[in-house]
Design an enzyme around this catalytic site. Sequence first.
Site, PDB file in Angstrom:
ATOM      1  N   ASN A   1       0.660  -1.112   0.055  1.00 12.50           N
ATOM      2  CA  ASN A   1      -0.177   0.105  -0.099  1.00 12.50           C
ATOM      3  C   ASN A   1       0.872   1.238  -0.110  1.00 12.50           C
ATOM      4  OD1 ASN A   1      -2.607  -1.465  -0.089  1.00 12.50           O
ATOM      5  ND2 ASN A   1      -3.130  -1.155   2.112  1.00 12.50           N
ATOM      6  N   HIS A   2       0.504   2.164  -0.936  1.00 14.23           N
ATOM      7  CA  HIS A   2       1.045   3.298  -0.988  1.00 14.23           C
ATOM      8  C   HIS A   2       0.541   4.410  -0.108  1.00 14.23           C
ATOM      9  CE1 HIS A   2       2.849   3.217  -5.324  1.00 14.23           C
ATOM     10  NE2 HIS A   2       3.261   2.212  -4.540  1.00 14.23           N
TER      11      HIS A   2
END
Length: 214
Positions: free
Chosen positions: A83-84
């Site tokens: 996840n960014h």
Amino acid sequence: MPALSPELRFPFNGEPHTVFLKNVISRANIEVGDYTYYNDLIDPTAFEDQNVRYHFDFIGDKLVIGKFCALAQGTTFIMSGANHAMTGFSTYPFHIFGETWREGFDERIIFDHIRGDTVVGNDVWFGTNSTILPGVEIGCGAIIGANAMASKNVPPYAVVVGNPGKVVRLRFEQHTIDRLLEIAWWDWPTEKITQNLDAIRGADLTALEKASVV
Ligand SMILES: CC(C)(COP(=O)(O)OP(=O)(O)OC[C@H]1O[C@@H](n2cnc3c(N)ncnc32)[C@H](O)[C@@H]1OP(=O)(O)O)[C@@H](O)C(=O)NCCC(=O)NCCS
């Protein structure tokens, strides 16, 4: 006849597309129980690199898979490192590309998005190309259908299909599920499992109850 050893790398008569998964895992942050297998027509031994994605040591999340699970080709675990950061105006990971762009980046933002360990119980069947998102827990006896996207925890003995994955049914009535979880045949010695396969395969709870107290 001696019991089938869970230490075999290629347990299906040496056939190279099926591995007892724990014997091809080298990473300390992945744990797999006895007899859990993975089948892949290309290279099942590459599971930890190809099928466990974005699993970075510095994040510290674990993938734990129980015993007697069956993983079809393409079963994929997306781990927390995927996840960014989503709180800024851009999700682009500027910081990974160089000094200037790393300056001023607050690493705590990454850790805010960590969903924790992915934990799979025993006797879970993963259909072809099923995907499990970060931090999901999957109960014993569940089935994850082909191409399903498991985004939320899955109760024991539930069947999950689709994207987003939804529970479409429980495989047995709840009281049977409760007994199966208490009996936990997967923790028996292999010889005892072998002796009671008719009860396990035949869904004979009375016979399984009887065997469990011997
Ligand atoms: C999940 C699965 C086990 C369900 O089998 P089942 O209980 O016999 O289910 P059914 O075929 O009766 O289907 C029940 C419903 O779920 C839907 N469904 C079943 N599998 C689905 C899937 N993988 N994705 C989306 N929908 C699915 C069916 O269309 C049906 O919908 P409806 O109620 O609207 O008619 C099976 O469909 C599956 O995906 N198996 C994985 C096979 C595989 O990948 N094997 C790899 C080698 S081990």
